[in-house]
Design an enzyme around this catalytic site. Structure first.
Site, PDB file in Angstrom:
ATOM      1  N   GLU A 264       0.822  -1.221   0.000  1.00 39.10           N
ATOM      2  CA  GLU A 264       0.000   0.000   0.000  1.00 39.10           C
ATOM      3  C   GLU A 264       0.841   1.251   0.000  1.00 39.10           C
ATOM      4  O   GLU A 264       0.614   2.183  -0.742  1.00 39.10           O
ATOM      5  CB  GLU A 264      -0.898   0.040   1.249  1.00 39.10           C
ATOM      6  CG  GLU A 264      -2.249  -0.594   1.070  1.00 39.10           C
ATOM      7  CD  GLU A 264      -2.142  -2.075   1.037  1.00 39.10           C
ATOM      8  OE1 GLU A 264      -1.113  -2.594   1.484  1.00 39.10           O
ATOM      9  OE2 GLU A 264      -3.071  -2.724   0.564  1.00 39.10           O
TER      10      GLU A 264
ATOM     11  N   HIS B 298     -11.051  -5.054   9.852  1.00 38.47           N
ATOM     12  CA  HIS B 298     -11.548  -4.818   8.499  1.00 38.47           C
ATOM     13  C   HIS B 298     -12.786  -3.942   8.495  1.00 38.47           C
ATOM     14  O   HIS B 298     -13.462  -3.859   7.475  1.00 38.47           O
ATOM     15  CB  HIS B 298     -11.920  -6.149   7.834  1.00 38.47           C
ATOM     16  CG  HIS B 298     -10.740  -6.905   7.305  1.00 38.47           C
ATOM     17  ND1 HIS B 298      -9.854  -7.550   8.119  1.00 38.47           N
ATOM     18  CD2 HIS B 298     -10.308  -7.091   6.054  1.00 38.47           C
ATOM     19  CE1 HIS B 298      -8.924  -8.124   7.393  1.00 38.47           C
ATOM     20  NE2 HIS B 298      -9.166  -7.860   6.133  1.00 38.47           N
TER      21      HIS B 298
END
Lengths: 366, 432
Positions: free
Chosen positions: A89, A158
């Site tokens: 990322e 998440h």
């Protein structure tokens, strides 16, 4: 015709029409479009219109998108413009930032915004601050998009909602659509915008279909950044919400209507900049406010709205502002606990009723 | 993946990425032994210098290039000089500018004209000059907080940099960036980053853009990007992520490590499991080169090769320059941990003195010419200080400007144009 259109849709705050739009009849059967299709069509059209727009992220290419948002784009535009990245990322967000510095218009997809925390340095320090630090020399036409907030049973790591985090940073624009019209219009506006935009979607809404009118399908359709939409007009209490909570608020409003409470539901659409004028105007009309969000309570979007109303419309409030937020815990896994930790329709109804009972009792008290 | 590395010297890994099928042809161009080290060597055996460990990664080789200069002299008796007179003077002027500027910064800081964090580049000029003077205007440079000299070498005027450091509105970023954030669109200096490792992905992105322009937009683009960073950064995740992606996609970038052995007070040897940074290149499939960063001519030779490689589309290179900073990490650093003997040793290897010696010994220029350059630079730097002193501080209204490229609004207005007015959104509680 355009004037009638303006009046009819005036409440929605959307009046962006390409000049040469042919006259169409609006009473025809409403088409349905899922959010997934809306996002994909927006991406597709923007990539076709401008060669420097490209999509980059994990699984966006050969896997057809982790949530199938970019399905078919690799086949259509090729691997140079739909770039599958390794699981890095920080690295690929920085690559997107560097590409935007140097003249392209990247759309960086995060599989969820939780993973974007690994790229926080690039988003906040590089993307949002550079136009300011370079005094306008180097601008950053980049879009960071991906699902945000809770899904179903995916656990604490998440499920976080990042609207408040990104919403506090100067230099970013933060958009958060609810319906297909929002998704399409805001994503197009985001890609065309010369500044960094954080585009927070919602995984559970991807498959949901919404009716859309014909001009939403036009390739020039964009929604103004920074304007909220009044989804349902009302007189007694204002409910502000964004993303999935708009749906819950509309359901709550229907149920409240049976009790004689006419709720006005505002779909924020834009967390940064926050449409303070619309919210204030609404509160001045209804005198009561309930803010709804899925994220954590402390320093959340609701806190900011409360502060804004107190600063600007304190005299108009007839009751303390009610905040509905997620529970102040990392999201649990067990289904019943998860349900308790996130706002539900009943919570919104209870809060709205509380907001309405504080002063003179209303006709329909139970 | 052939392992026939015994006679062929350099075969950078031909990565058959789906993205650029046409580029696999370029691998065949690289089989000549002279492709990497020094431009004129035909017969060059480097079996002695190949580290046995490098054989692990197919055919990519990491070498130490301090042998370059010697071999060059042997094989080219006709013109055994690495630079012409003009180049020599250009290099000298650039290094003197870097040194004089940084010395002036130190003076101004202690007089209170400059403030905050200021990181000086004294001693490392050979790296900046050696690399950046080979670039064109459209090539990009990305640096860290030690970025004054990179900006100067790339062409940003000294007065703009000095004004920026003073926080005046005539600075290259109008005083909004500061010492650690030098940006220049005109000269393609993309920063200036305070976080180490942050600039590396940004540089990789600029290289990505160059490749994208060539392949997706079909433009004629061979711009190269240089990413400068230090030894401490080489332990950071973003460094490795970018080595991977740059090699994977064969991006036109050169990763230049300015290994000055110290990250503030942390010695490189105390912080790193394997201190030889150049070896990390072949692990990702790109050549890793180690060069003496106190010698501008050696740096220039390696830089030429690495930049040409990148321009030809052969992918990235990792260059480790062994260098040293004569001053502390920043002007606030008391610099107590470094051994004075080490400092003295490197002081004898001052790159400016070395170049001066080379130029004089090879009669490229006279002492008078060099002194004239020194005087000229002194004047430039003094003029820069005067200019910065006289410049105004930013106007109060500048506080809210440039948060966005579209500062007065954004989105689409009721008239259908892409702008809607919301003047108060950036004000906060600031009294303008």
């Amino acid at each position: 015709m355009l004037r009638i259109l303006g009046k009819k849709l005036g409440a929605t705050g959307f009046t962006a029409l390409p000049a040469g739009l042919a006259l169409r009849s609006y009473s025809s059967s409403a088409k349905q479009m899922t959010i997934r299709e809306a996002l994909k069509s927006a991406l597709d059209e923007e990539m076709a219109a401008d060669q420097s727009v490209f999509l980059m992220g994990e699984e966006v290419g050969e896997y057809q998108g982790a949530y199938k948002i970019s399905k078919g784009l690799l086949q259509k535009y090729g691997p140079e413009r739909v770039v599958d990245t390794p699981i890095t990322e920080s690295g690929f967000t920085g690559i997107g930032v560097g590409a935007a510095f140097y003249g392209l218009r990247p759309v960086v997809e995060f599989m969820t915004f939780n993973f974007a925390m690994q790229a926080m340095d690039q988003i906040i320090n590089s993307a949002s601050k550079t136009n300011y630090m370079s005094s306008g020399n180097i601008s950053m036409p980049i879009v960071f998009r991906g699902p945000n907030g809770a899904a179903a049973g995916v656990g604490a790591q998440h499920s976080q909602c990042y609207a408040a985090w990104y919403g506090s940073c100067p230099g970013l624009k933060v958009l958060i659509p609810y319906s297909s019209e929002d998704a399409r219009g805001l994503l197009k506006a985001a890609i065309r915008d010369p500044d960094p935009v954080v585009f927070l979607e919602n995984e559970l809404l991807y498959g949901e279909a919404f009716p859309i009118s014909a001009e939403v399908l036009d390739s020039g359709f964009c929604i103004p950044i920074g304007k909220a939409k009044i989804e349902r007009e009302g007189k007694h209490v204002t409910i502000t919400a964004f993303s999935k909570m708009v749906g819950f608020s509309l359901k709550a409003a229907e149920i409240l209507a049976k009790d004689g409470i006419d709720a006005e539901v505002i779909n924020l659409r834009s967390i940064r900049p926050l449409d303070r004028s619309t919210i204030n105007a609404s509160v001045r009309k209804t005198n009561r406010l309930v803010t709804v969000e899925e994220g954590f309570p402390q320093h959340g979007v609701g806190a900011e709205i409360c502060a804004s109303i107190v600063e600007d419309s304190f005299g108009y409030l007839d009751a303390p502002i009610e905040r509905i937020t997620g529970a102040d815990v990392p999201l649990p896994y067990a289904a019943n606990l998860e349900r308790m930790a996130l706002p539900q329709v009943e919570d919104i109804i209870r809060a709205a009723k509380r907001a309405c009972y504080r002063s003179l009792p209303m006709a329909a008290t139970a | 993946m052939a392992f026939s590395a015994t006679t062929k010297i350099i075969q950078p890994m031909c990565i058959n990425s789906a993205r650029s099928p046409d580029k696999s042809d370029t691998c065949t161009k690289l089989l000549s032994p002279s492709s990497f080290l020094g431009s004129n060597n035909k017969q060059f055996s480097i079996n002695k210098t190949i580290s046995p460990l490098s054989r692990r990664s197919a055919t990519v080789v990491a070498v130490s290039s301090d042998v370059v200069k010697k071999k060059k002299v042997q094989s080219n008796p006709a013109s055994n000089l690495l630079i012409t007179k003009e180049e020599g003077l250009e290099l000298y002027e650039d290094m003197i500018l870097g040194r004089a500027f940084e010395d002036m910064c130190a003076q101004m800081y202690y007089r209170g004209k400059m403030f905050g964090f200021v990181h000086l580049y004294n001693g490392q000029e050979a790296v900046s000059t050696g690399f950046i003077k080979l670039l064109g205007n459209r090539d990009c440079v990305v640096s860290t907080y030690r970025d004054h000299v990179h900006a100067l070498s790339k062409g940003v005027p000294a007065r703009a940099v000095m004004s920026e450091l003073f926080g005046k509105t005539t600075g290259c970023c109008r005083g909004q960036g500061g010492s650690m954030h030098m940006f220049s669109k005109e000269h393609n200096v993309l920063g200036g980053f305070a976080f180490i490792g942050e600039g590396i992905p940004v540089a990789t992105g600029a290289a990505f853009t160059s490749k994208y322009r060539r392949e997706a937009l079909k433009e004629d683009c061979d711009d190269v990007t240089l990413a400068f960073f230090g030894d401490g950064t080489c332990n950071n995740g973003q460094f490795f992520e970018c080595l991977n992606m740059a090699a994977l996609w064969k991006l036109p970038i050169v990763f230049v490590v300015e290994n000055n052995l110290w990250a503030i007070g942390m010695s490189h040897l105390r912080a790193t499991s394997d201190p030889q940074i150049w070896k990390k290149g072949p692990a990702f499939g790109m050549p890793g080169v180690h060069v003496d960063g106190m010698d501008v001519l050696k740096v220039r030779e390696v830089a030429k090769e690495a930049i040409t490689r990148a321009r030809r589309g052969e992918g990235p290179t990792l260059v480790e320059c062994e260098t040293y900073r004569f001053r502390g990490h920043s002007l606030a650093d008391p610099d107590e941990l470094r051994d004075p003997a080490e400092k003295a040793h490197y002081a004898t290897r001052d790159p400016i003195t070395a170049l001066k010696k080379y130029v004089m010994e090879n009669s490229l220029a006279s002492e008078a010419e060099l002194t004239a350059i020194e005087k000229k630079i002194e004047e430039v730097v003094e003029e820069a200080v005067e200019f910065a002193d006289k410049s105004p501080v930013p106007a109060r209204s500048q506080l809210l400007e440039n948060v966005f490229a579209d500062p007065r609004g954004f989105g689409i207005g009721p008239d259908g144009k892409y702008r809607c007015e919301d003047p108060k959104f950036t004000e906060g509680t600031a009294q303008l």
